[in-house]
Scaffold this motif. Structure first.
Motif, PDB file in Angstrom:
ATOM      1  N   LYS A 265    -139.239  20.188  18.989  1.00 49.30           N
ATOM      2  CA  LYS A 265    -139.196  21.441  19.477  1.00 49.30           C
ATOM      3  C   LYS A 265    -138.313  22.024  18.047  1.00 49.30           C
ATOM      4  O   LYS A 265    -137.045  21.924  18.186  1.00 49.30           O
ATOM      5  CB  LYS A 265    -138.516  21.521  21.080  1.00 49.30           C
ATOM      6  N   ARG A 266    -139.231  22.247  17.439  1.00 54.64           N
ATOM      7  CA  ARG A 266    -138.006  22.583  15.926  1.00 54.64           C
ATOM      8  C   ARG A 266    -137.810  23.805  16.466  1.00 54.64           C
ATOM      9  O   ARG A 266    -137.981  25.073  16.602  1.00 54.64           O
ATOM     10  CB  ARG A 266    -139.213  22.984  14.682  1.00 54.64           C
ATOM     11  N   GLY A 267    -136.836  23.951  15.600  1.00 48.12           N
ATOM     12  CA  GLY A 267    -135.336  25.240  15.161  1.00 48.12           C
ATOM     13  C   GLY A 267    -135.963  25.765  14.494  1.00 48.12           C
ATOM     14  O   GLY A 267    -136.407  25.894  13.095  1.00 48.12           O
ATOM     15  N   VAL A 268    -135.923  27.732  14.187  1.00 49.56           N
ATOM     16  CA  VAL A 268    -135.693  28.305  12.902  1.00 49.56           C
ATOM     17  C   VAL A 268    -134.791  28.381  12.982  1.00 49.56           C
ATOM     18  O   VAL A 268    -134.105  29.724  13.540  1.00 49.56           O
ATOM     19  CB  VAL A 268    -137.413  29.097  14.334  1.00 49.56           C
ATOM     20  N   ALA A 330    -136.548  21.904   5.736  1.00 48.27           N
ATOM     21  CA  ALA A 330    -136.127  20.589   6.827  1.00 48.27           C
ATOM     22  C   ALA A 330    -135.268  20.302   8.112  1.00 48.27           C
ATOM     23  O   ALA A 330    -135.257  19.768   8.453  1.00 48.27           O
ATOM     24  CB  ALA A 330    -136.651  19.670   5.675  1.00 48.27           C
ATOM     25  N   LYS A 331    -133.974  20.522   7.205  1.00 49.52           N
ATOM     26  CA  LYS A 331    -132.632  19.942   8.388  1.00 49.52           C
ATOM     27  C   LYS A 331    -133.012  21.661   9.280  1.00 49.52           C
ATOM     28  O   LYS A 331    -132.373  20.776  10.491  1.00 49.52           O
ATOM     29  CB  LYS A 331    -131.687  19.901   7.333  1.00 49.52           C
ATOM     30  N   ILE A 332    -132.817  22.736   8.604  1.00 50.04           N
ATOM     31  CA  ILE A 332    -132.356  23.387  10.280  1.00 50.04           C
ATOM     32  C   ILE A 332    -134.609  22.988  11.371  1.00 50.04           C
ATOM     33  O   ILE A 332    -134.011  23.076  12.434  1.00 50.04           O
ATOM     34  CB  ILE A 332    -132.683  24.893  10.064  1.00 50.04           C
ATOM     35  N   LYS A 339    -129.743  23.933  19.071  1.00 46.83           N
ATOM     36  CA  LYS A 339    -129.287  23.803  18.767  1.00 46.83           C
ATOM     37  C   LYS A 339    -128.477  24.689  17.719  1.00 46.83           C
ATOM     38  O   LYS A 339    -128.611  25.394  17.460  1.00 46.83           O
ATOM     39  CB  LYS A 339    -129.307  22.469  17.804  1.00 46.83           C
ATOM     40  N   LYS A 340    -126.886  24.424  17.647  1.00 46.65           N
ATOM     41  CA  LYS A 340    -125.801  25.078  17.128  1.00 46.65           C
ATOM     42  C   LYS A 340    -126.097  25.216  15.504  1.00 46.65           C
ATOM     43  O   LYS A 340    -125.702  23.343  14.940  1.00 46.65           O
ATOM     44  CB  LYS A 340    -124.662  25.399  17.629  1.00 46.65           C
ATOM     45  N   VAL A 354    -120.557  30.477   8.791  1.00 45.43           N
ATOM     46  CA  VAL A 354    -121.524  31.012   9.487  1.00 45.43           C
ATOM     47  C   VAL A 354    -121.772  30.514  10.608  1.00 45.43           C
ATOM     48  O   VAL A 354    -122.864  29.227  10.416  1.00 45.43           O
ATOM     49  CB  VAL A 354    -122.394  31.871   9.359  1.00 45.43           C
ATOM     50  N   ASP A 355    -121.839  30.739  11.915  1.00 52.80           N
ATOM     51  CA  ASP A 355    -122.168  29.869  13.152  1.00 52.80           C
ATOM     52  C   ASP A 355    -123.282  30.255  13.524  1.00 52.80           C
ATOM     53  O   ASP A 355    -123.505  31.189  13.894  1.00 52.80           O
ATOM     54  CB  ASP A 355    -120.915  29.569  14.481  1.00 52.80           C
TER      55      ASP A 355
END
Length: 455
Positions: A265-268, A330-332, A339-340, A354-355
């Motif tokens: 589940k990829r983060g964007v 790639a990291k994101i 995820k935070k 920035v969070d």
């Protein structure tokens, strides 16, 4: 006439004097000056049992277009395309990351299309493996072998702590020769732009990596896994001192998602941008050209909600430096949806943090023939909240395709397969990997639920 003989005697004498110390050296004991000679052997004795060889068997499906004259003899309904299958075999490597559960990590391209996966352990035992899930875009796959005694798992390092110049050891099964160990150093970090994978954040090493090493281990001198070997850069597919590995932190995040969801589940983040040039850095008050420059923030994205702006320069993620926009991407993506992340940015020459809470990637679409040949011609995606039900949706369908002939229609939602509930692509993929002879698809079409039987 005696001069040549004298010369030859002198030469023989000098050769003898040179060879004598070598012969004496061979008789020296293992320790010199009471110090043991340096060796990687003690570390490797603990690590090599965690690296396995993988052999696969499968069938490759190809389309063959038949001459239009066939329709003259057999009628206009005769199909002009034919699916052909041919068997293939492949070899690779893998790494045991959980001895209790029998989990093995390897590359997606090692097991892609496999109907049968066999694992050979370090001690020669052969066991069959089941594919838990894989991610083509990052080239990672997770396998499971049934409970097997005396398995050895490898310890995981923190790949974010790697430095250029650190020693590295590659372990794998090159050319099917059997387990082989090579050594070198970390040549570079954060390599991208190689068009090998969609998400690239490679460790580069000069430890010799050849065909068959894919999925093998890259370890540090403590015997801890720092990366999964995945690719080589060479004109003929051989080693030229430039090999690439997927960082273990990235591997850990991806395998955890596969175990939890059956897929990645990829983060964007929701930004568009590019590499930070020296001119841009100077114009925006940043002293170096390491970082990712934001050209645009997508409305209603995670980035906008966190307060990111066009012109910001992202220089770190969770305290780790970012060198390029590709490395950021790639990291994101591998952190996962929900995820935070703490982003270090430079705005107007000032540093701040920035969070952000990452959003889920838009629907990933999969060609159905990559799941099963009898579904060729369809395209699948996970359902969204608007569909009101969890399942796999047919987002596109080719006319006269095999999937269409079996009765699938665009917009259908697959709810089950052979009485097994299907809630996402990961579950459908896992069910189809068993290669059942009959596919009984439970399909929601409009307000109705029906069964399609595919033989």
């Amino acid at each position: 006439m005696k001069k040549p003989l004298l010369v030859l005697s002198a030469i023989a004498l000098s050769i003898s004097s040179v060879l004598t110390p070598v012969a004496a050296t061979a008789a020296l004991p293992q320790a010199v000056s009471n110090q043991q000679l340096p060796s990687l052997a003690p570390m490797l004795e603990n690590v090599t049992p965690a690296v396995v060889s993988i052999a696969i068997e499968g069938r490759q499906v190809s389309r063959q277009r038949l001459p239009e004259t066939f329709r003259f003899f057999f009628g206009p309904e005769f199909p002009t395309e034919q699916l052909r299958e041919r068997p293939f075999r492949g070899l690779g490597s893998g790494v045991i990351i959980d001895a209790d559960q029998g989990y093995i990590v390897t590359n997606h391209h090692v097991i892609n299309g496999a109907d049968k996966i066999a694992v050979q352990l370090y001690d020669g035992r052969e066991v069959s493996a089941e594919l838990i899930g894989s991610d083509e875009m990052s080239d990672i796959a997770l396998l499971k072998i049934e409970k097997t005694k005396n398995l050895t798992a490898i310890k995981l390092a923190n790949s974010d702590s790697l430095r250029v110049g650190d020693f590295a050891v590659a372990i794998g099964n090159p050319f099917g020769l059997g387990q082989t160990v090579t050594s070198g150093i970390i040549s570079a970090l954060g390599r991208s732009g190689l068009n090998i994978e969609n998400f690239e954040n490679f460790i580069q090493t000069d430890a010799a990596i050849n065909s068959g090493n894919s999925g093998g281990a890259l370890v540090n001198l403590n015997g801890e896994l720092v990366g999964i070997n995945t690719a080589i850069l060479g004109p003929n597919g051989g080693n030229v001192g430039i090999g690439f590995a997927i960082p273990v932190n990235m591997v850990k995040s991806l395998t955890e998602q596969i175990l939890e969801y059956g897929e990645v589940k990829r983060g964007v983040l929701g930004v568009l941008g590019g590499e930070l040039t020296s001119e841009l850095a100077e114009a925006f008050g940043y002293e170096t050209n390491h970082g990712a420059f934001i050209n645009q923030v997508i409305p209603d994205s995670a980035a906008e909600k966190a307060g990111l702006k066009a012109g910001d320069i992202i220089v770190s993620v969770n305290g780790k430096q970012i060198r390029t926009f590709s490395e950021l991407r790639a990291k994101i993506a591998t952190l996962g949806a929900g995820k935070k992340a703490a982003l270090g940015i430079v705005r107007d020459g000032e540093s701040r943090t920035v969070d952000v809470v990452l959003q889920a990637a838009s629907q990933s679409k999969v060609k159905a023939e990559s799941l099963h040949e009898r579904l060729a011609g369809a395209e699948f995606a996970n359902t969204s909240a608007d569909d009101g039900v969890k399942g796999v949706k047919v987002t596109r369908l080719e006319e006269q395709s095999m999937a269409a002939r079996y009765g699938l229609e665009q917009g259908d939602i697959i709810l089950g397969l052979n009485r097994q509930p299907i809630r996402n692509l990961g579950e459908l993929r896992k069910a189809l990997e068993k290669n059942p002879n009959v596919l009984a698809l439970e399909v929601k079409r409009g307000n109705n639920v029906l069964y399609l039987i595919i033989r």
